[in-house]
Design an enzyme around this catalytic site. Structure first.
Site, PDB file in Angstrom:
ATOM      1  N   THR A 114       1.149  -1.212  -0.001  1.00  0.00           N
ATOM      2  CA  THR A 114      -0.289   0.055   0.076  1.00  0.00           C
ATOM      3  C   THR A 114       0.899   1.287  -0.036  1.00  0.00           C
ATOM      4  OG1 THR A 114      -0.259  -0.183   2.312  1.00  0.00           O
ATOM      5  CG2 THR A 114      -2.044  -1.174   1.133  1.00  0.00           C
ATOM      6  N   LYS A 142       3.844  -7.106   4.162  1.00  0.00           N
ATOM      7  CA  LYS A 142       3.530  -5.451   3.721  1.00  0.00           C
ATOM      8  C   LYS A 142       3.014  -4.881   5.069  1.00  0.00           C
ATOM      9  CE  LYS A 142       0.302  -3.327   3.168  1.00  0.00           C
ATOM     10  NZ  LYS A 142      -0.494  -2.692   4.160  1.00  0.00           N
ATOM     11  N   THR A 201       0.043  -3.601  11.818  1.00  0.00           N
ATOM     12  CA  THR A 201      -0.737  -3.788  10.675  1.00  0.00           C
ATOM     13  C   THR A 201      -0.106  -4.449   9.413  1.00  0.00           C
ATOM     14  OG1 THR A 201      -1.984  -1.917  11.631  1.00  0.00           O
ATOM     15  CG2 THR A 201      -2.333  -2.433   9.350  1.00  0.00           C
ATOM     16  N   GLU A 257       5.953   4.812   7.453  1.00  0.00           N
ATOM     17  CA  GLU A 257       5.680   6.032   7.000  1.00  0.00           C
ATOM     18  C   GLU A 257       6.380   7.247   7.289  1.00  0.00           C
ATOM     19  OE1 GLU A 257       1.644   5.670   7.549  1.00  0.00           O
ATOM     20  OE2 GLU A 257       1.150   4.838   5.514  1.00  0.00           O
ATOM     21  N   ASN A 267      -0.247  10.697   6.529  1.00  0.00           N
ATOM     22  CA  ASN A 267      -1.486  10.370   7.028  1.00  0.00           C
ATOM     23  C   ASN A 267      -2.432  11.512   7.061  1.00  0.00           C
ATOM     24  OD1 ASN A 267      -1.299   7.746   7.780  1.00  0.00           O
ATOM     25  ND2 ASN A 267       0.734   8.234   8.715  1.00  0.00           N
ATOM     26  N   SER A 327      -6.147   6.545   3.682  1.00  0.00           N
ATOM     27  CA  SER A 327      -5.725   5.438   3.632  1.00  0.00           C
ATOM     28  C   SER A 327      -6.058   4.415   4.822  1.00  0.00           C
ATOM     29  CB  SER A 327      -3.825   5.454   3.644  1.00  0.00           C
ATOM     30  OG  SER A 327      -3.652   5.795   4.903  1.00  0.00           O
TER      31      SER A 327
END
Lengths: 393, 393
Positions: B153, B175, B186, B266, B388, B393
C-alpha cells in the site's frame, strides 16, 4: 476583588506575583507565588500518577500529608525531575526560602516546577527570585496575570478562569501545552477560593473535579513527572458553601482551564472532543474515548480535515471486552453531526462532514448501555513535530 | 529453487503471482496468489486481536478452524473492513473464485485484504483479476517478487525473506508501513516452507515466532482490523524438521520481515530499538519497552536527533507497579551506548550521544531481575504527518 477579576486573586484573601528570576534560557517571567492571606486555611492537591516523580511533587505531597498549605511557589525553566537527592534538597530550599520571605513554616509552602527533565535548578538565581516575588505580591488582576504568565513553558498564552457561587468564588491558573495526558495532563494548576472549607472537603471536591476534566484531557498520550493541581482556601468570604454546588463550580473551572490547555496544545489546529455514548458504564465510555483520543492515525487525519471514521472504528476495537462490553457490529460513529459509520458499516457519505471549524466532535455510540464520557484531545500536526524535535523541552 | 531464491517461492512446492486487477487508484499490481503445489499440506494463521475485524480475517479464521489452507489470495486497494454482510459475501466470493481457478475447495483458500476501511471491493475487477493471477502462477523469483509487490500500500519497497534449515527452507513476504502495532502490526504476511509439518506443529511454531517479532513491532501504536500472518507448508522437502530449529528459523524470518516493516515505516528517518533489561520477567520488560516505543514526545525528539532521556524515563514511570515491579530510583537509561541517565538522575553528558545513524538503540535497565525484551519502533516525523493527513488510507 476588582471589576476584571481574573485568576487566582479573584477570590478574597489571595495575593500573587510573577517575576523574572533568570531561569528561562530566552528570558521572561519564570517564578510565581500564590499566597493565602485569609482568616482561614484549607488545602488539597492532586498529582501525577507517574512512578517517576519530580522532587517538588514528592515534597508538596509530604507537606499536604502533614498539614495545610498557605502558599505555593512555582517555577518554569526546569522540572527538577530526575535530579536525585540534590534535587530533593533544592526543592526543600525553595520551600524554606519562600516560607522565610512570607513568615510561614516550610511545611506550609507547596512547590511546583516545570521545564526540562534531568537538570538541576540554578538556586543562585531561584532563591533571590523568591525574595523578589515575595516583595512583588499584590491582590490585583495584574498580579494574577503575572503569575499565570510566569508558569508558561511552550504555552502561547496564560490560562486563567474564575467562577462564582453563592457568596464565594473560585479562581485558577494553569499551564500546559504538551506532555498532556491523563493522570494528569502534564500541567500545573493553582486554584484559589474564599469559600470556607476544611482540608477534607477541599480534597474531595478537588478529586471529583479533576476526575472528569484534567484527567480526561489527553493531548499527546504522554504523562508528566510533575503534574500538580493545588487548591487553596482562604475562607475570606465567611461562607461555607453547599458541597455539591462548590464541587460543581470547581469542576466547571477545571473544565474551562483544561479546555484552554487543549486549545493551546503544541502545534494543534483542531480541538477534538471524543464522546462515547451508549456504554455499559462511565469507565467503559472513558476507556473507549481515551483509545480514540490517542490514535495518531486519526489525529493526523483530522489535521488533514479528513473525517476518517475507519481509523476511529479500528481504535474502538482495540479496547478489551472486559473493559468495555459491546457488540462491534452495532457501532455507530458520527463526526460533526454526520453519522458516517452505521452498524460498523458505511453510513452517510463522508463528503457531508464539514471539517473546517477548529472544534471537531466525534460521537461513538456503542449501543451497550446509557453511560457516556468525553475525552478532549487535539490533532497531530507538523507543528507538534517541529516543537518536539527542534528543541529539548 | 533458483539461485536467487527470494520470498514465498524459495521453498520447494510453491507457486506465486502478482497482477494488476485495477483495484488501486493509481494503478500497479494489486492482487497476489500463493499456492501450495507440494505433496502435503499444513497451515496456520495468526490474526489481529482487534474486536473490529475485517471480513477476510473472519473468513480465513473459519477456514483454518475447519481445515487446511492450500492457497492464499491477497489484495491491496481496499481492506474490506466495516463493510457488513455484503463485505462478508465479497470475501466468500473471492475465496470461491480462487478455489475454482486452482481446482481447490473454497475452504482451502485464505483471503487477505489491505487498504482503506469502509469501502466495498470492486468485485467486477477483483474476480477476473483472480483468474488472471491463477494463469500467471510461476515457481520462480520473479513470481515471488511480483506477489510481494502486489500487496504493497504505502510500502515503498516489497519485503521478502528466506531462511534455510537442515534440508528444508522457509520463505516469506510481508507488507506494512503504517498502522503498525502489536497484536499484530498492521500487516499482511505469508510464510511458506517445504518442511514437513502438521497443522498443530505449524500453529505452535507460528505463534511463538510472531510473539517476539511482529508483536513487538510498534510503529505508531495503531492496531489494524486486517492483520494476518499465514504459514503454508508443502512438505516438498520430505524432511520433518526439529521443532525447536524450525521455530527458531521461523522466528528469524519473522524478525527480518518485521525489521523491514519498521525500516519502511511511513515517514520514518530513524529505526528505534527499545530494549528493557533487568526486568522481573519478560512480560514486564515488554510492557515497559512498549510504553517507551509509544511516546510521541520521545519519537519526535529522535527525529530531531535529540537523545531526550527525560522523555524515556517519564514513559517508563507510567507502567503500573503490578505490571512491572521496579524501584524508579534505580533506573538507568543508555542511548546508543551512552548512559545518559544513571539511577534516575543525570548520567553522562547527552552531547556524547551520536544520533546521526539510522538505527537508534535505547537500553533501559530496571535493576529488578534478569529478563529482557526489545520492541522496535521508529521516529515520529513530518513525513508521517504528511502521509496520514494528506491522503485517506
Amino acid at each position: 476583588m476588582t471589576a476584571l477579576a481574573v485568576g487566582v486573586t479573584a477570590p478574597r484573601g489571595f495575593a500573587a506575583s510573577g517575576v523574572e528570576a533568570g531561569l528561562k534560557q530566552h528570558g521572561g517571567r519564570d517564578l510565581a507565588l500564590v499566597v493565602n492571606r485569609g482568616p482561614r486555611a484549607a488545602s488539597a492537591g492532586v498529582f501525577t500518577s507517574n512512578r517517576v516523580v519530580a522532587a517538588p511533587v514528592t515534597l508538596t505531597r509530604s507537606h499536604l500529608a502533614a498539614g495545610t498549605l498557605r502558599a505555593v511557589v512555582l517555577n518554569s525553566g526546569g522540572a527538577n525531575a530526575c535530579t536525585g537527592r540534590p534535587g530533593a534538597r533544592d526543592a526543600q530550599a525553595t520551600a524554606a526560602r519562600a516560607a522565610a520571605a512570607l513568615g510561614l513554616e516550610p511545611g506550609q509552602v507547596g512547590v511546583c516546577s516545570t521545564g526540562l527533565i534531568g537538570q538541576r535548578l540554578p538556586l543562585d538565581l531561584l532563591l533571590p527570585g523568591i525574595d523578589q516575588a515575595a516583595a512583588a505580591l499584590e491582590e490585583d488582576d495584574e498580579a494574577a496575570l503575572a503569575a499565570a504568565d510566569a508558569i508558561r513553558t511552550t504555552d502561547t498564552v496564560p490560562k486563567t478562569a474564575v467562577a462564582t457561587g453563592d457568596g464565594w468564588s473560585i479562581g485558577g491558573m494553569a499551564k500546559g501545552a504538551g506532555m498532556l495526558a491523563p493522570g494528569l495532563a502534564t500541567m500545573l494548576c493553582v486554584l484559589t477560593t474564599d469559600a470556607v472549607l476544611d482540608d477534607a472537603g477541599a480534597a474531595s471536591a478537588l478529586e471529583e473535579a479533576v476526575r472528569t476534566t484534567f484527567n480526561r484531557t489527553d493531548s499527546d498520550g504522554c504523562m508528566s513527572t510533575n503534574d500538580s493541581v493545588i487548591l487553596l482556601s482562604s475562607g475570606a468570604s465567611g461562607t461555607a458553601p453547599d458541597p455539591a454546588a462548590f464541587t460543581e463550580a470547581l469542576r466547571e473551572i477545571c473544565a474551562r482551564l483544561a479546555r484552554q490547555l487543549i486549545a493551546d496544545a503544541e502545534g494543534a489546529t483542531h480541538d477534538i472532543a471524543v464522546t462515547v455514548a451508549g456504554a455499559s458504564d462511565e469507565a467503559a465510555a472513558e476507556a473507549v474515548a481515551r483509545a480514540v483520543a490517542r490514535s495518531n492515525l486519526f489525529k493526523a487525519a483530522v489535521f488533514g480535515n479528513d473525517p476518517n471514521w475507519g481509523r476511529v472504528v479500528a481504535e474502538v476495537g482495540t479496547v478489551p471486552a472486559e473493559v468495555a462490553p459491546f457488540d462491534p457490529s452495532q457501532l455507530d460513529v458520527s463526526i460533526n453531526g454526520v453519522m458516517v459509520c452505521r452498524q460498523e458499516g458505511v453510513g452517510e457519505p463522508r463528503e457531508r462532514v464539514d471539517m473546517t471549524a477548529r472544534e471537531v466532535r466525534v460521537l461513538v455510540d456503542l449501543h451497550a448501555g446509557e453511560a457516556r464520557a468525553t475525552v478532549w484531545t487535539n490533532d497531530l500536526t507538523h507543528g507538534y513535530i517541529h516543537e518536539n524535535s527542534a528543541y529539548s523541552s
